[in-house]
Each structure stands twice: as structure tokens, then as C-alpha cells.
Design an enzyme around this catalytic site. Structure first.
Site, PDB file in Angstrom:
ATOM      1  N   GLY A  10     -12.347  19.622 -46.561  1.00 25.01           N
ATOM      2  CA  GLY A  10     -13.976  18.675 -46.210  1.00 25.01           C
ATOM      3  C   GLY A  10     -13.866  17.544 -45.764  1.00 25.01           C
ATOM      4  N   ASP A  58     -10.367  30.141 -53.705  1.00 28.49           N
ATOM      5  CA  ASP A  58     -11.494  29.403 -54.308  1.00 28.49           C
ATOM      6  C   ASP A  58     -10.862  28.887 -55.768  1.00 28.49           C
ATOM      7  OD1 ASP A  58     -13.703  29.243 -56.222  1.00 28.49           O
ATOM      8  OD2 ASP A  58     -14.670  30.317 -54.832  1.00 28.49           O
ATOM      9  N   SER A 124     -20.338  10.579 -58.132  1.00 28.51           N
ATOM     10  CA  SER A 124     -21.332  10.149 -57.310  1.00 28.51           C
ATOM     11  C   SER A 124     -21.987   9.207 -57.724  1.00 28.51           C
ATOM     12  CB  SER A 124     -22.166  11.106 -56.695  1.00 28.51           C
ATOM     13  OG  SER A 124     -23.376  10.844 -56.085  1.00 28.51           O
ATOM     14  N   ALA A 125     -22.511   8.132 -56.816  1.00 34.05           N
ATOM     15  CA  ALA A 125     -23.647   7.128 -57.533  1.00 34.05           C
ATOM     16  C   ALA A 125     -24.891   7.854 -57.975  1.00 34.05           C
ATOM     17  CB  ALA A 125     -23.977   6.414 -56.369  1.00 34.05           C
ATOM     18  N   TYR A 148     -27.578  18.978 -58.383  1.00 28.47           N
ATOM     19  CA  TYR A 148     -26.231  18.687 -57.714  1.00 28.47           C
ATOM     20  C   TYR A 148     -25.952  17.407 -58.752  1.00 28.47           C
ATOM     21  CZ  TYR A 148     -23.250  15.767 -55.180  1.00 28.47           C
ATOM     22  OH  TYR A 148     -22.282  14.836 -54.816  1.00 28.47           O
ATOM     23  N   LYS A 152     -22.387  16.875 -61.421  1.00 28.97           N
ATOM     24  CA  LYS A 152     -21.605  15.514 -61.633  1.00 28.97           C
ATOM     25  C   LYS A 152     -21.405  15.164 -62.718  1.00 28.97           C
ATOM     26  CE  LYS A 152     -20.139  15.901 -57.391  1.00 28.97           C
ATOM     27  NZ  LYS A 152     -18.740  16.438 -57.239  1.00 28.97           N
ATOM     28  N   PHE A 177     -20.406   5.655 -53.283  1.00 22.11           N
ATOM     29  CA  PHE A 177     -21.787   5.641 -52.753  1.00 22.11           C
ATOM     30  C   PHE A 177     -21.865   6.325 -51.535  1.00 22.11           C
ATOM     31  CE2 PHE A 177     -23.693   2.712 -55.926  1.00 22.11           C
ATOM     32  CZ  PHE A 177     -22.658   2.644 -56.843  1.00 22.11           C
ATOM     33  N   ASN A 198     -28.579  13.940 -44.246  1.00 28.55           N
ATOM     34  CA  ASN A 198     -28.394  12.598 -44.345  1.00 28.55           C
ATOM     35  C   ASN A 198     -28.393  11.634 -43.203  1.00 28.55           C
ATOM     36  OD1 ASN A 198     -25.909  14.370 -46.253  1.00 28.55           O
ATOM     37  ND2 ASN A 198     -27.274  12.657 -47.341  1.00 28.55           N
ATOM     38  N   ARG A 230     -28.965   1.311 -48.983  1.00 28.22           N
ATOM     39  CA  ARG A 230     -27.978   2.208 -49.496  1.00 28.22           C
ATOM     40  C   ARG A 230     -26.351   1.357 -49.222  1.00 28.22           C
ATOM     41  NH1 ARG A 230     -31.717   4.371 -51.094  1.00 28.22           N
ATOM     42  NH2 ARG A 230     -32.137   6.454 -51.065  1.00 28.22           N
TER      43      ARG A 230
HETATM   44  P1  NAD Z   1     -17.512  18.766 -47.909  1.00 30.87           P
HETATM   45  O1  NAD Z   1     -18.670  19.837 -48.255  1.00 30.87           O
HETATM   46  O2  NAD Z   1     -17.031  18.503 -46.737  1.00 30.87           O
HETATM   47  O3  NAD Z   1     -16.107  19.264 -48.700  1.00 30.87           O
HETATM   48  C1  NAD Z   1     -16.073  19.734 -49.643  1.00 30.87           C
HETATM   49  C2  NAD Z   1     -15.189  21.071 -49.649  1.00 30.87           C
HETATM   50  O4  NAD Z   1     -15.040  21.740 -50.627  1.00 30.87           O
HETATM   51  C3  NAD Z   1     -15.541  21.823 -48.415  1.00 30.87           C
HETATM   52  O5  NAD Z   1     -14.570  22.067 -47.453  1.00 30.87           O
HETATM   53  C4  NAD Z   1     -15.825  23.333 -48.934  1.00 30.87           C
HETATM   54  O6  NAD Z   1     -15.669  24.261 -48.250  1.00 30.87           O
HETATM   55  C5  NAD Z   1     -14.855  23.325 -50.110  1.00 30.87           C
HETATM   56  N1  NAD Z   1     -15.243  23.989 -51.453  1.00 30.87           N
HETATM   57  C6  NAD Z   1     -16.594  24.168 -52.142  1.00 30.87           C
HETATM   58  N2  NAD Z   1     -16.224  24.977 -53.085  1.00 30.87           N
HETATM   59  C7  NAD Z   1     -15.234  25.292 -53.182  1.00 30.87           C
HETATM   60  C8  NAD Z   1     -14.528  26.347 -54.133  1.00 30.87           C
HETATM   61  N3  NAD Z   1     -15.246  26.850 -55.047  1.00 30.87           N
HETATM   62  N4  NAD Z   1     -13.115  26.461 -53.863  1.00 30.87           N
HETATM   63  C9  NAD Z   1     -12.530  26.236 -52.477  1.00 30.87           C
HETATM   64  N5  NAD Z   1     -13.209  25.159 -51.991  1.00 30.87           N
HETATM   65  C10 NAD Z   1     -14.482  24.820 -52.228  1.00 30.87           C
HETATM   66  O7  NAD Z   1     -17.949  17.539 -49.091  1.00 30.87           O
HETATM   67  P2  NAD Z   1     -17.385  16.000 -48.846  1.00 30.87           P
HETATM   68  O8  NAD Z   1     -18.559  15.121 -48.281  1.00 30.87           O
HETATM   69  O9  NAD Z   1     -16.298  15.961 -48.622  1.00 30.87           O
HETATM   70  O10 NAD Z   1     -17.592  15.533 -50.356  1.00 30.87           O
HETATM   71  C11 NAD Z   1     -16.392  15.823 -51.391  1.00 30.87           C
HETATM   72  C12 NAD Z   1     -16.443  15.686 -52.879  1.00 30.87           C
HETATM   73  O11 NAD Z   1     -17.145  14.439 -52.848  1.00 30.87           O
HETATM   74  C13 NAD Z   1     -17.782  16.807 -53.082  1.00 30.87           C
HETATM   75  O12 NAD Z   1     -17.452  17.042 -54.843  1.00 30.87           O
HETATM   76  C14 NAD Z   1     -19.026  15.758 -53.176  1.00 30.87           C
HETATM   77  O13 NAD Z   1     -19.848  16.500 -54.179  1.00 30.87           O
HETATM   78  C15 NAD Z   1     -18.569  14.399 -53.494  1.00 30.87           C
HETATM   79  N6  NAD Z   1     -19.253  13.370 -53.176  1.00 30.87           N
HETATM   80  C16 NAD Z   1     -19.834  13.483 -51.774  1.00 30.87           C
HETATM   81  C17 NAD Z   1     -20.665  12.524 -51.137  1.00 30.87           C
HETATM   82  C18 NAD Z   1     -20.946  12.285 -49.751  1.00 30.87           C
HETATM   83  O14 NAD Z   1     -21.992  11.698 -49.517  1.00 30.87           O
HETATM   84  N7  NAD Z   1     -20.151  13.068 -48.953  1.00 30.87           N
HETATM   85  C19 NAD Z   1     -20.901  11.389 -52.114  1.00 30.87           C
HETATM   86  C20 NAD Z   1     -20.827  11.606 -53.511  1.00 30.87           C
HETATM   87  C21 NAD Z   1     -19.837  12.355 -54.127  1.00 30.87           C
HETATM   88  N1  UFG Z   2     -33.088   8.616 -44.321  1.00 30.60           N
HETATM   89  C1  UFG Z   2     -34.077   8.481 -43.689  1.00 30.60           C
HETATM   90  N2  UFG Z   2     -34.070   9.780 -42.688  1.00 30.60           N
HETATM   91  C2  UFG Z   2     -33.303  10.514 -42.601  1.00 30.60           C
HETATM   92  C3  UFG Z   2     -32.212  10.777 -43.600  1.00 30.60           C
HETATM   93  C4  UFG Z   2     -32.359   9.765 -44.637  1.00 30.60           C
HETATM   94  O1  UFG Z   2     -34.797   7.803 -43.383  1.00 30.60           O
HETATM   95  O2  UFG Z   2     -33.323  11.426 -41.641  1.00 30.60           O
HETATM   96  C5  UFG Z   2     -32.973   7.503 -45.343  1.00 30.60           C
HETATM   97  C6  UFG Z   2     -33.277   7.909 -46.975  1.00 30.60           C
HETATM   98  O3  UFG Z   2     -34.497   7.847 -47.288  1.00 30.60           O
HETATM   99  C7  UFG Z   2     -32.313   6.866 -47.819  1.00 30.60           C
HETATM  100  C8  UFG Z   2     -31.248   6.461 -46.618  1.00 30.60           C
HETATM  101  O4  UFG Z   2     -31.551   7.077 -45.641  1.00 30.60           O
HETATM  102  O5  UFG Z   2     -32.938   5.696 -47.901  1.00 30.60           O
HETATM  103  C9  UFG Z   2     -29.913   7.419 -47.149  1.00 30.60           C
HETATM  104  O6  UFG Z   2     -30.311   8.647 -47.188  1.00 30.60           O
HETATM  105  P1  UFG Z   2     -29.048   9.848 -47.510  1.00 30.60           P
HETATM  106  O7  UFG Z   2     -29.518  11.029 -47.388  1.00 30.60           O
HETATM  107  O8  UFG Z   2     -28.202   9.549 -46.230  1.00 30.60           O
HETATM  108  O9  UFG Z   2     -28.184   9.500 -48.592  1.00 30.60           O
HETATM  109  P2  UFG Z   2     -28.692   9.515 -50.181  1.00 30.60           P
HETATM  110  O10 UFG Z   2     -28.648   8.052 -50.598  1.00 30.60           O
HETATM  111  O11 UFG Z   2     -29.982   9.889 -50.278  1.00 30.60           O
HETATM  112  O12 UFG Z   2     -27.656  10.369 -50.592  1.00 30.60           O
HETATM  113  C10 UFG Z   2     -26.304  10.307 -50.670  1.00 30.60           C
HETATM  114  C11 UFG Z   2     -25.605  12.102 -50.899  1.00 30.60           C
HETATM  115  C12 UFG Z   2     -25.810  12.370 -52.502  1.00 30.60           C
HETATM  116  C13 UFG Z   2     -25.244  11.136 -52.958  1.00 30.60           C
HETATM  117  C14 UFG Z   2     -25.995   9.786 -52.923  1.00 30.60           C
HETATM  118  C15 UFG Z   2     -25.317   8.464 -53.756  1.00 30.60           C
HETATM  119  O13 UFG Z   2     -26.407  12.701 -50.217  1.00 30.60           O
HETATM  120  O14 UFG Z   2     -25.291  13.440 -52.350  1.00 30.60           O
HETATM  121  O15 UFG Z   2     -25.661   9.224 -51.440  1.00 30.60           O
HETATM  122  O16 UFG Z   2     -23.816   8.545 -53.583  1.00 30.60           O
HETATM  123  F1  UFG Z   2     -25.346  11.335 -54.438  1.00 30.60           F
END
Ligand code: NAD
Ligand code: UFG
Length: 332
Positions: A10, A58, A124-125, A148, A152, A177, A198, A230
Site C-alpha cells: 500500500g 490475507d 487516524s485523525a 471507517y 479505527k 493526519f 482525496n 488540514r
Molecule cells: P492503502 O490502501 O494504500 O494500503 C493498504 C494495503 O493493505 C493495501 O495494499 C491493501 O491491498 C492491503 N490490505 C487491505 N486489507 C488487507 C487484508 N485483509 N490482508 C492483506 N492486505 C490487505 O492505504 P494507505 O494509505 O497505505 O493506508 C495504510 C493504513 O493507514 C490504513 O490502515 C489506513 O486506514 C491508515 N490511514 C491512512 C490514511 C491516509 O490518508 N492514507 C490516514 C489515516 C490512516
Molecule cells: N477537498 C476538496 N475537493 C476534493 C477533495 C477534497 O475540496 O476533491 C477538500 C475537503 O473538503 C477537505 C480537504 O480537501 O477540506 C481534504 O480532504 P481529503 O479528502 O483529502 O482528506 P480528509 O481530511 O477529508 O480525510 C483524510 C482521509 C481520512 C482520514 C482523515 C484524517 O481520507 O481517511 O484524512 O486523517 F481519516
């Protein structure tokens, strides 16, 4: 030290494995590719110049986990695997609860059996809900607004109860964040399928002409320019945070915000992106996205104090590196 990294292919997992390998940790990665591609495994090795063991599977599968722990002397687990799309979690709650909660339960069952008690969890935040005060401290009240986020929070509760049952566990809850950016070579990064939800993945698609314009969700928030604020953090800084968390792992439930501590609005990000990459991002203001909060940024002093980690990249670096990745990986 041998570390099991789940969600290895990921976005955050792949960057973290590079940092772990660069710091001479031995890594065993597992991923079922539900949200990533097989080619990422080779890319991690290319970027780091090092090999690591990878298992396709998995994380909920106890047979696979038992085999991994039986064959390797694993000392710590970093658990990234999970489903992460907020909107999708509302329409598919069963899949989210099953994947995100059962994966943790399987892991800790097997860890307990093999007496491996260092666990780093990707939180996550989002667990802060709509914060009453800013910046957000780790001891602020917790709540969620979607399945979601609830997965968490439930994971945090499960791990806290586990620690209460056996004080030998070293559990670290990292509350991320908003991670954006990619490593310098532009080999690893974030490129979601379909239309991105996002902000940064959407902006980069506009930048390369795959999407016409950005929809800015609301400009009537009580922020400096009315758009949502953010705490964006460079994914390489975030990855380094995991290395620090492993180094400084200690008994207890240890919770850290990983952000920069600075909030930027949607329009700040757009303007910075345009400036550093010399591209135009056409945008229109549209209505607020349901569930969004006005502002969300971290107090990051605890991570600095206790695990000696702080972000070093700024918004300009994040915008440059996000663009570099997409330019090098454009899907025609
Ligand atoms: P991502 O989807 O890119 O990576 C997650 C990986 O886990 C993927 O490669 C997916 O194939 C794998 N996966 C999912 N379920 C699985 C399972 N049951 N068994 C094996 N593999 C599995 O996401 P990411 O952005 O790298 O996020 C990683 C972690 O951080 C996640 O738990 C996510 O919730 C958390 N997180 C992400 C963000 C963000 O904005 N990216 C913010 C806060 C928290
Ligand atoms: N936004 C836009 N246009 C878009 C997408 C986003 O204006 O097309 C704005 C949103 O309204 C927000 C900011 O950009 O104000 C950031 O939005 P994101 O969707 O990029 O991120 P969020 O803060 O909503 O959420 C992300 C992750 C969540 C996580 C959270 C806190 O998607 O999983 O950050 O870590 F929980």
C-alpha cells in the site's frame, strides 16, 4: 530485528518498508492486493536497493499468519492493512468491520501465541471526530462519524484492552493526519483507481489533464479563506515516524499524532501546487462535502518529546513530490 509489515504494497506501507530497509531492519511483508498492485513489491526493492520477504495473503488468514510466525522470529508487527475509503465504508460497513477488525484480531491472537508483543497500529485523525479545540492533542475526546472511523476506534479499544490484560505488550497507536507526496524517485506513490476522493490525488489528475477541474468543497468555513484546513504530512516523514516508533517502542498504550502541526487550506494547497510545479489547477467552488470538518491539525509535541520524531518536509516538497510521481506514472 525482524518486522512483519501488513499492507506492505500500500501507499504508506511501501514507503515505510523502504525506510525500514534503509535502517537495516529485516522485513517480511504481507498484502492481498485488494487496494494495491503486485509490481509495488519490486519497486520497493528498486528504491531501497534491498530485498525483503513478501507473502501474498490475507491478514485475517490464521493459517498464513501461523506459518509466518513459525518460520520467522518476528519481533514486531506494523499493521497497515485495511480498507480506508470513508464514503465506501458507509455503503459497505460489513466489509469494513470484517477486514479492519478481524485482521487485527487474527494478528494479536498469533502474536500472543508466539510471544511477540510489539505492535504498531495505523490509526487516524478521524478518531477525533469534529474537534472542539485546535491543535489536536492525543488526549482529546474520541468519536467517529462513519464506519471507517469506527473501525479505527474499535481497534484502539481492542488494543487497549489487550494491554490491560497483559502489561508486557508494547502498543503504539499512530494517528496520521493527511499523508501526501511520494519518495524522491517517483517510483512509489498513491494512484487510486477511479475518480479520487482525496484532495491531492484529485489535484494531480487535474494537473496532468485527466480531470478538467477541481471541485473545492465549500468556501464558507470559519477558516482564513473559507476552505477546509488540514494537516498535510509528507509520506516519507510519516514512514520515518514508524521507524522511530519501533526504536522507541515501550510497554503500554503509546499514542502519537503524526502530522506537521500546521494547517493549510484547500486553496493554500492549490496555490502552492501551481507555484512549485508551474501548472494551472482550474477549480470551482461547490457545496460542502457532508461529514467534513472545518479545520483539523495536530499538536505534534508528544511525538517530538517521546519518540524524537518531527516532520522535515514542507508543503512545497509535498506538492513537488506528488506531481513528480504522477508525471512518471501517468496511466494513458
Ligand atoms: P492503502 O490502501 O494504500 O494500503 C493498504 C494495503 O493493505 C493495501 O495494499 C491493501 O491491498 C492491503 N490490505 C487491505 N486489507 C488487507 C487484508 N485483509 N490482508 C492483506 N492486505 C490487505 O492505504 P494507505 O494509505 O497505505 O493506508 C495504510 C493504513 O493507514 C490504513 O490502515 C489506513 O486506514 C491508515 N490511514 C491512512 C490514511 C491516509 O490518508 N492514507 C490516514 C489515516 C490512516
Ligand atoms: N477537498 C476538496 N475537493 C476534493 C477533495 C477534497 O475540496 O476533491 C477538500 C475537503 O473538503 C477537505 C480537504 O480537501 O477540506 C481534504 O480532504 P481529503 O479528502 O483529502 O482528506 P480528509 O481530511 O477529508 O480525510 C483524510 C482521509 C481520512 C482520514 C482523515 C484524517 O481520507 O481517511 O484524512 O486523517 F481519516
Amino acid at each position: 530485528m525482524k518486522i512483519l509489515v501488513t499492507g506492505a504494497a500500500g501507499y504508506i506501507g511501501s514507503h515505510t518498508i523502504v525506510e525500514l530497509l534503509n535502517n537495516n531492519y529485516e522485513v517480511i511483508g504481507i498484502d492481498n492486493f485488494v487496494n494495491s498492485k503486485k509490481e509495488v513489491v519490486g519497486k520497493i526493492e528498486k528504491v531501497s536497493g534491498k530485498k525483503f520477504k513478501f507473502i501474498e495473503g490475507d491478514v485475517r488468514d490464521l493459517e498464513i499468519l501461523n506459518k509466518i510466525f513459525n518460520e520467522n522470529d518476528i519481533e514486531a508487527v506494523i499493521h497497515f492493512a485495511g480498507l480506508k475509503a470513508v464514503g465506501e465504508s458507509v455503503s459497505m460497513p460489513i466489509e469494513y468491520y470484517d477486514n479492519n477488525i478481524n485482521s487485527t484480531l487474527s494478528l494479536i491472537k498469533v502474536m500472543k501465541k508466539y510471544r511477540c508483543r510489539k505492535f504498531i497500529f495505523s490509526s487516524s485523525a478521524t478518531v477525533y471526530g469534529a474537534p472542539n479545540k485546535l491543535p489536536i492533542l492525543e488526549n482529546f475526546p474520541l468519536s467517529t462519524t462513519n464506519p471507517y472511523g469506527t473501525t479505527k476506534l474499535v481497534n484502539e479499544y481492542i488494543l487497549s484492552d489487550l494491554y490491560k490484560s497483559d502489561n508486557n505488550w508494547e502498543i503504539t497507536l499512530l494517528r496520521y493526519f493527511n499523508p501526501i507526496g511520494s519518495e524522491k524517485t517517483g517510483t512509489l506513490g498513491e494512484n487510486p483507481n477511479g475518480i479520487p476522493n482525496n484532495l491531492m490525488p484529485y489535484i494531480v489528475r487535474v494537473a496532468i489533464g485527466q480531470l478538467e477541474k477541481l471541485y473545492v468543497y465549500g468556501n464558507d468555513y470559519p477558516t482564513h479563506d473559507g476552505t477546509g484546513v488540514r494537516d498535510y504530512i509528507h509520506v516519507v516523514d510519516l514512514a520515518r515516524g514508524h521507524v522511530k516508533a519501533i526504536e522507541k517502542s515501550k510497554k503500554g498504550i503509546n499514542i502519537y499524532n503524526l502530522g506537521t502541526g500546521t494547517g493549510y487550506s484547500v486553496l493554500d494547497v492549490v496555490k502552492t501546487f501551481e507555484k512549485v510545479n508551474n501548472v494551472k489547477i482550474p477549480y470551482v467552488i461547490t457545496e460542502r462535502r457532508p461529514g467534513d470538518v472545518a479545520e483539523c491539525y495536530a499538536d505534534v509535541s508528544k511525538a517530538k518529546r517521546e519518540i524524537e520524531w518531527e516532520a522535515k518536509y514542507n508543503l512545497e516538497d509535498m506538492c513537488k513530490d506528488s506531481y513528480n510521481y504522477i508525471v512518471k506514472n501517468i496511466k494513458k
